[in-house]
Enzyme design. Structure first.
Site, mmCIF file in Angstrom:
data_model
loop_
_atom_site.group_PDB
_atom_site.id
_atom_site.type_symbol
_atom_site.label_atom_id
_atom_site.label_comp_id
_atom_site.label_asym_id
_atom_site.label_seq_id
_atom_site.Cartn_x
_atom_site.Cartn_y
_atom_site.Cartn_z
ATOM 1 N N GLU A 169 63.551 22.263 16.680
ATOM 2 C CA GLU A 169 62.564 21.191 16.541
ATOM 3 C C GLU A 169 62.480 20.661 15.114
ATOM 4 O O GLU A 169 62.226 19.474 14.904
ATOM 5 C CB GLU A 169 61.181 21.658 17.011
ATOM 6 C CG GLU A 169 60.161 20.537 17.019
ATOM 7 C CD GLU A 169 58.914 20.857 17.824
ATOM 8 O OE1 GLU A 169 57.935 20.103 17.702
ATOM 9 O OE2 GLU A 169 58.914 21.851 18.556
ATOM 10 N N ARG A 170 62.696 21.531 14.115
ATOM 11 C CA ARG A 170 62.673 21.055 12.729
ATOM 12 C C ARG A 170 63.793 20.032 12.502
ATOM 13 O O ARG A 170 63.588 18.994 11.873
ATOM 14 C CB ARG A 170 62.813 22.219 11.742
ATOM 15 C CG ARG A 170 61.581 23.109 11.643
ATOM 16 C CD ARG A 170 61.736 24.175 10.579
ATOM 17 N NE ARG A 170 61.718 23.595 9.243
ATOM 18 C CZ ARG A 170 62.774 23.526 8.431
ATOM 19 N NH1 ARG A 170 63.942 23.980 8.819
ATOM 20 N NH2 ARG A 170 62.661 23.007 7.231
ATOM 21 N N ARG A 171 64.993 20.322 13.016
ATOM 22 C CA ARG A 171 66.108 19.381 12.886
ATOM 23 C C ARG A 171 65.812 18.089 13.653
ATOM 24 O O ARG A 171 66.132 17.001 13.194
ATOM 25 C CB ARG A 171 67.384 20.032 13.430
ATOM 26 C CG ARG A 171 68.072 20.979 12.455
ATOM 27 C CD ARG A 171 69.061 21.883 13.160
ATOM 28 N NE ARG A 171 68.386 23.024 13.761
ATOM 29 C CZ ARG A 171 68.868 23.722 14.782
ATOM 30 N NH1 ARG A 171 70.005 23.381 15.338
ATOM 31 N NH2 ARG A 171 68.205 24.761 15.248
#
Length: 301
Positions: free
Chosen positions: A96-98
């Site tokens: 999710e960060r990417r």
């Protein structure tokens, strides 16, 4: 460079395949499924929704911007993982960060691994993936382990096999959830470490946990100092947590301790709170010694 170009072209080709409604892949048994599952595919970011099973709840904005800057320069080096929901619609499993950083940059597509799974498998994949690879705080990891127990019905031994961690390590994380919520929040915000939390778990009473927690924060106590403080607390069963500053003991208490010590033939101690209330501590060494003290107390009635 030629290999990278070929890989990207392959991803774009598979993306076109997935957008063909006549070849919609719904299961691993469908035609062309082997070309998609396990391979990197360039997916439209707009076709991906966030995973509701995502254990991470806090995303540091500064590090997210740093990741976005890296993606702007180098692209998404590690593909995200998604599961197929329906035609041209996917749900995030991990990364999710990417995913968020790529949206910040304004990318239209993102490289992704596609999985065809059910909700339970997706949850397990997301939790295990995040425990192993993401920079979760100790409480988020503990919550992920707890969800694997509650929702996937895994035992600690099974979790140990899934995530490659010792059972004792998993147990230590799970014990953090017994801490007072205020302390858990402090750990998530970085005010105290997991080492502090593991020491505080040994204090059963929530109010006493918070008393020691405040001492840690106000005096910037190290993990070792916290462990010593907890050890001293448990040895004396003292309600009033000792501070680094020496407190003046009233004369009547000093005199009383001496008299009581002589009467009971024991090292009597008194702990005094700021409101004037106190606690009298009379130690004993055995069952017979305890019976002796009871007899002396009854004699005074």
């Amino acid at each position: 460079m030629a290999k990278a170009t070929k890989k990207q072209a392959l991803g774009r080709g598979l993306s076109a395949l997935l957008k063909d409604p006549d070849n919609d892949i719904k299961s691993a048994a469908d035609k062309n499924a082997d070309k998609v599952v396990g391979n990197i595919v360039e997916l439209d970011i707009k076709s991906i929704e966030v995973n509701p099973f995502q254990p991470r709840t806090n995303f540091n904005e500064e590090t997210l911007r740093e990741l976005a800057s890296s993606i702007r320069e180098l692209g998404v080096i590690q593909p995200i993982t998604v599961r197929k929901l329906e035609f041209n619609k996917y749900q995030l499993v991990s990364g999710e960060r990417r995913f968020r950083a790529s949206k910040l940059v304004g990318l239209d597509t993102i490289p992704a691994y596609i999985r065809i799974t059910n909700d339970q498998e997706s949850l397990e994949m997301a939790l295990v993936e995040n425990i192993q690879r993401q920079d979760l705080d100790p409480i988020e990891i503990a919550l992920s382990y707890q969800r694997l127990i509650d929702e996937i019905k895994l035992t600690q031994e099974q979790m140990s096999e899934r995530v490659g961690k010792k059972r004792s390590t998993i147990a230590n994380y799970l014990r953090l959830l017994k801490l007072d919520p205020i302390i858990q929040t402090g750990m998530r915000d970085g005010f105290v470490s997991m080492g502090h939390g593991r020491a505080l778990i040994n204090i059963e009473d929530a109010s006493d946990q918070l008393d020691i927690y405040q001492k840690i924060i106000s005096n910037s106590l190290s993990v070792r100092e916290t462990e010593n403080l907890v050890r001293k607390y448990k040895e004396t069963s003292n309600v009033e947590i000792p501070s680094k500053e020496e407190e003046t003991t009233p004369k009547f208490i000093k005199k009383g301790i001496k008299e009581l010590g002589e009467y009971f033939s024991a090292d009597v101690d008194v702990k005094l709170a700021k409101n004037g209330k106190g606690k009298l501590i009379i130690p004993f060494n055995s069952e017979n010694d305890f019976a002796r003290l009871k007899k002396l107390m009854k004699r005074e009635k």
